[in-house]
Design a protein around this motif. Structure first.
Motif, PDB file in Angstrom:
ATOM      1  N   ALA A  18      17.711  36.682 -86.303  1.00 31.34           N
ATOM      2  CA  ALA A  18      18.991  36.000 -86.511  1.00 31.34           C
ATOM      3  C   ALA A  18      20.091  36.951 -87.003  1.00 31.34           C
ATOM      4  O   ALA A  18      21.229  36.527 -87.204  1.00 31.34           O
ATOM      5  CB  ALA A  18      18.812  34.860 -87.509  1.00 31.34           C
ATOM      6  N   THR A  19      19.770  38.227 -87.160  1.00 27.20           N
ATOM      7  CA  THR A  19      20.753  39.201 -87.638  1.00 27.20           C
ATOM      8  C   THR A  19      21.851  39.396 -86.590  1.00 27.20           C
ATOM      9  O   THR A  19      21.554  39.668 -85.429  1.00 27.20           O
ATOM     10  CB  THR A  19      20.066  40.555 -87.922  1.00 27.20           C
ATOM     11  N   PRO A  20      23.119  39.253 -86.993  1.00 29.22           N
ATOM     12  CA  PRO A  20      24.208  39.497 -86.034  1.00 29.22           C
ATOM     13  C   PRO A  20      24.209  40.956 -85.579  1.00 29.22           C
ATOM     14  O   PRO A  20      23.959  41.864 -86.372  1.00 29.22           O
ATOM     15  CB  PRO A  20      25.479  39.194 -86.836  1.00 29.22           C
ATOM     16  N   VAL A  21      24.483  41.159 -84.301  1.00 29.20           N
ATOM     17  CA  VAL A  21      24.476  42.500 -83.721  1.00 29.20           C
ATOM     18  C   VAL A  21      25.757  42.706 -82.924  1.00 29.20           C
ATOM     19  O   VAL A  21      26.172  41.834 -82.166  1.00 29.20           O
ATOM     20  CB  VAL A  21      23.252  42.677 -82.786  1.00 29.20           C
ATOM     21  N   TRP A  22      26.372  43.854 -83.108  1.00 29.41           N
ATOM     22  CA  TRP A  22      27.500  44.271 -82.270  1.00 29.41           C
ATOM     23  C   TRP A  22      26.916  45.300 -81.322  1.00 29.41           C
ATOM     24  O   TRP A  22      26.511  46.381 -81.737  1.00 29.41           O
ATOM     25  CB  TRP A  22      28.604  44.884 -83.140  1.00 29.41           C
ATOM     26  N   PHE A  23      26.820  44.949 -80.066  1.00 23.39           N
ATOM     27  CA  PHE A  23      26.206  45.823 -79.065  1.00 23.39           C
ATOM     28  C   PHE A  23      27.333  46.348 -78.186  1.00 23.39           C
ATOM     29  O   PHE A  23      27.957  45.594 -77.449  1.00 23.39           O
ATOM     30  CB  PHE A  23      25.197  45.019 -78.250  1.00 23.39           C
ATOM     31  N   CYS A  24      27.589  47.650 -78.257  1.00 23.93           N
ATOM     32  CA  CYS A  24      28.784  48.211 -77.618  1.00 23.93           C
ATOM     33  C   CYS A  24      28.890  47.877 -76.136  1.00 23.93           C
ATOM     34  O   CYS A  24      29.979  47.657 -75.628  1.00 23.93           O
ATOM     35  CB  CYS A  24      28.870  49.709 -77.850  1.00 23.93           C
ATOM     36  N   VAL A  25      27.760  47.817 -75.451  1.00 28.72           N
ATOM     37  CA  VAL A  25      27.816  47.554 -74.012  1.00 28.72           C
ATOM     38  C   VAL A  25      28.395  46.164 -73.710  1.00 28.72           C
ATOM     39  O   VAL A  25      28.971  45.939 -72.659  1.00 28.72           O
ATOM     40  CB  VAL A  25      26.423  47.756 -73.363  1.00 28.72           C
ATOM     41  N   PHE A  26      28.262  45.247 -74.666  1.00 27.21           N
ATOM     42  CA  PHE A  26      28.792  43.895 -74.476  1.00 27.21           C
ATOM     43  C   PHE A  26      30.068  43.645 -75.275  1.00 27.21           C
ATOM     44  O   PHE A  26      30.621  42.559 -75.239  1.00 27.21           O
ATOM     45  CB  PHE A  26      27.752  42.853 -74.896  1.00 27.21           C
ATOM     46  N   ALA A  27      30.517  44.625 -76.019  1.00 30.88           N
ATOM     47  CA  ALA A  27      31.583  44.403 -76.989  1.00 30.88           C
ATOM     48  C   ALA A  27      32.987  44.377 -76.399  1.00 30.88           C
ATOM     49  O   ALA A  27      33.866  43.731 -76.941  1.00 30.88           O
ATOM     50  CB  ALA A  27      31.514  45.460 -78.081  1.00 30.88           C
ATOM     51  N   ASN A  28      33.205  45.093 -75.332  1.00 31.18           N
ATOM     52  CA  ASN A  28      34.539  45.142 -74.741  1.00 31.18           C
ATOM     53  C   ASN A  28      34.537  44.483 -73.371  1.00 31.18           C
ATOM     54  O   ASN A  28      33.603  44.657 -72.592  1.00 31.18           O
ATOM     55  CB  ASN A  28      35.021  46.591 -74.605  1.00 31.18           C
ATOM     56  N   TYR A  29      35.590  43.781 -73.101  1.00 26.10           N
ATOM     57  CA  TYR A  29      35.768  43.145 -71.799  1.00 26.10           C
ATOM     58  C   TYR A  29      36.148  44.235 -70.802  1.00 26.10           C
ATOM     59  O   TYR A  29      37.183  44.882 -70.947  1.00 26.10           O
ATOM     60  CB  TYR A  29      36.859  42.077 -71.905  1.00 26.10           C
ATOM     61  N   GLN A  30      35.299  44.478 -69.783  1.00 32.51           N
ATOM     62  CA  GLN A  30      35.498  45.643 -68.933  1.00 32.51           C
ATOM     63  C   GLN A  30      35.609  45.399 -67.432  1.00 32.51           C
ATOM     64  O   GLN A  30      35.633  46.359 -66.674  1.00 32.51           O
ATOM     65  CB  GLN A  30      34.356  46.636 -69.175  1.00 32.51           C
ATOM     66  N   PRO A  31      35.669  44.168 -66.954  1.00 33.50           N
ATOM     67  CA  PRO A  31      35.694  44.023 -65.499  1.00 33.50           C
ATOM     68  C   PRO A  31      36.991  44.476 -64.838  1.00 33.50           C
ATOM     69  O   PRO A  31      37.035  44.654 -63.624  1.00 33.50           O
ATOM     70  CB  PRO A  31      35.450  42.536 -65.261  1.00 33.50           C
ATOM     71  N   GLY A  32      38.047  44.670 -65.607  1.00 28.96           N
ATOM     72  CA  GLY A  32      39.292  45.152 -65.024  1.00 28.96           C
ATOM     73  C   GLY A  32      40.043  44.096 -64.231  1.00 28.96           C
ATOM     74  O   GLY A  32      40.875  44.428 -63.390  1.00 28.96           O
ATOM     75  N   ASP A  33      39.749  42.839 -64.478  1.00 27.44           N
ATOM     76  CA  ASP A  33      40.491  41.776 -63.801  1.00 27.44           C
ATOM     77  C   ASP A  33      41.624  41.300 -64.718  1.00 27.44           C
ATOM     78  O   ASP A  33      41.847  41.843 -65.780  1.00 27.44           O
ATOM     79  CB  ASP A  33      39.558  40.623 -63.414  1.00 27.44           C
ATOM     80  N   ALA A  34      42.324  40.303 -64.322  1.00 34.14           N
ATOM     81  CA  ALA A  34      43.465  39.816 -65.102  1.00 34.14           C
ATOM     82  C   ALA A  34      43.075  38.705 -66.078  1.00 34.14           C
ATOM     83  O   ALA A  34      43.935  38.075 -66.673  1.00 34.14           O
ATOM     84  CB  ALA A  34      44.548  39.312 -64.150  1.00 34.14           C
ATOM     85  N   HIS A  35      41.792  38.463 -66.264  1.00 37.95           N
ATOM     86  CA  HIS A  35      41.352  37.337 -67.084  1.00 37.95           C
ATOM     87  C   HIS A  35      41.165  37.668 -68.561  1.00 37.95           C
ATOM     88  O   HIS A  35      40.987  36.771 -69.369  1.00 37.95           O
ATOM     89  CB  HIS A  35      40.050  36.751 -66.528  1.00 37.95           C
ATOM     90  N   GLY A  36      41.170  38.902 -68.907  1.00 39.03           N
ATOM     91  CA  GLY A  36      40.964  39.268 -70.306  1.00 39.03           C
ATOM     92  C   GLY A  36      41.847  40.438 -70.673  1.00 39.03           C
ATOM     93  O   GLY A  36      42.602  40.956 -69.844  1.00 39.03           O
ATOM     94  N   PRO A  37      41.748  40.878 -71.913  1.00 38.73           N
ATOM     95  CA  PRO A  37      42.565  42.021 -72.327  1.00 38.73           C
ATOM     96  C   PRO A  37      42.132  43.291 -71.589  1.00 38.73           C
ATOM     97  O   PRO A  37      40.975  43.432 -71.202  1.00 38.73           O
ATOM     98  CB  PRO A  37      42.279  42.141 -73.825  1.00 38.73           C
ATOM     99  N   THR A  38      43.067  44.190 -71.412  1.00 39.31           N
ATOM    100  CA  THR A  38      42.741  45.466 -70.777  1.00 39.31           C
ATOM    101  C   THR A  38      41.922  46.307 -71.756  1.00 39.31           C
ATOM    102  O   THR A  38      41.906  46.044 -72.965  1.00 39.31           O
ATOM    103  CB  THR A  38      44.013  46.248 -70.401  1.00 39.31           C
ATOM    104  N   ILE A  39      41.293  47.323 -71.237  1.00 38.27           N
ATOM    105  CA  ILE A  39      40.535  48.228 -72.102  1.00 38.27           C
ATOM    106  C   ILE A  39      41.477  48.879 -73.110  1.00 38.27           C
ATOM    107  O   ILE A  39      41.159  48.977 -74.298  1.00 38.27           O
ATOM    108  CB  ILE A  39      39.763  49.272 -71.269  1.00 38.27           C
ATOM    109  N   ALA A  40      42.651  49.285 -72.660  1.00 34.30           N
ATOM    110  CA  ALA A  40      43.625  49.916 -73.564  1.00 34.30           C
ATOM    111  C   ALA A  40      44.026  48.960 -74.689  1.00 34.30           C
ATOM    112  O   ALA A  40      44.140  49.373 -75.851  1.00 34.30           O
ATOM    113  CB  ALA A  40      44.849  50.375 -72.782  1.00 34.30           C
ATOM    114  N   GLU A  41      44.247  47.694 -74.355  1.00 36.79           N
ATOM    115  CA  GLU A  41      44.602  46.708 -75.391  1.00 36.79           C
ATOM    116  C   GLU A  41      43.468  46.541 -76.396  1.00 36.79           C
ATOM    117  O   GLU A  41      43.706  46.424 -77.602  1.00 36.79           O
ATOM    118  CB  GLU A  41      44.930  45.358 -74.748  1.00 36.79           C
ATOM    119  N   GLN A  42      42.254  46.553 -75.901  1.00 40.26           N
ATOM    120  CA  GLN A  42      41.108  46.409 -76.797  1.00 40.26           C
ATOM    121  C   GLN A  42      40.937  47.647 -77.678  1.00 40.26           C
ATOM    122  O   GLN A  42      40.678  47.534 -78.876  1.00 40.26           O
ATOM    123  CB  GLN A  42      39.837  46.162 -75.983  1.00 40.26           C
TER     124      GLN A  42
END
Length: 194
Positions: free
Chosen positions: A23-47
């Motif tokens: 149950a320990t919370p985990v920040w897993f870098c591979v899942f941490a940033n929105y990276q598909p490069g579409d218009a649905h989320g923040p850009t990598i630069a914004e993140q």
């Protein structure tokens, strides 16, 4: 290029070894940033402007909790990723406990390679190269050229790649599995006798 099953196995063994509850919370870098490069989320630069990794390693939950885990598998060399070597360095500089999770295949392959090179009469440095334990952070890359430019600039500002190599090499030595560390210590002792 990561193999999910191998990564999962390394993390499961790590959690068991260090008594980390599921149950320990985990920040897993591979899942941490929105990276598909579409218009649905923040850009990598914004993140990146929000400094997500810095926020995580400065948090009490990480500093006073289980720290950071560097996952090692045979499918992807985390030390070939500029973000990863930077993150190990940044976490250590911040005083975060950094430990390693290693898949069984990773440990077996490193041990096999060291053993082979020891049998062939190679010195410690050659054995480390053969097992992929040597560090050369300036060859680490990013998938995004802008990230690469930014991280190279940070590395240069913080003392350069020779300093980063030293930090990461020391970390790698500390987290070596016992079967690999023992073989390297034995060959180092032989090197000193010669």
């Amino acid at each position: 290029g990561e193999e999910v099953g191998e990564c999962q196995g390394a993390l499961a063994e790590f959690a068991a070894r260090f008594s980390i509850d599921a149950a320990t919370p985990v920040w897993f870098c591979v899942f941490a940033n929105y990276q598909p490069g579409d218009a649905h989320g923040p850009t990598i630069a914004e993140q990146l402007a929000m400094h997500p990794f810095r926020v995580v390693i400065e948090s009490a939950g990480v500093k006073l909790g289980h720290g950071m885990c560097a996952v090692h598998t045979t499918c992807e060399d985390l030390y070939g990723r500029l973000w990863c070597v930077h993150e190990v360095d940044a976490a250590l500089a911040e005083g975060v406990q950094v430990r390693a999770a290693m898949s069984e295949r990773y440990i077996s392959e490193a041990a096999r390679r060291v053993e082979l090179f020891v049998e062939m009469g190679c010195d410690e440095q050659s054995c480390m190269h053969a097992a992929g334990i040597r560090v050369n952070t300036c060859v680490a890359k990013c998938g995004h050229p802008g990230d690469e430019r930014m991280l190279i600039s940070i590395v240069q500002q913080e003392g350069g790649f020779a300093r980063l190599d030293s930090v990461v090499a020391t970390f790698r030595r500390v987290v070596l599995p016992p079967e690999v560390a023992g073989q390297l210590e034995a060959v180092a002792a032989l090197d000193r006798l010669e």
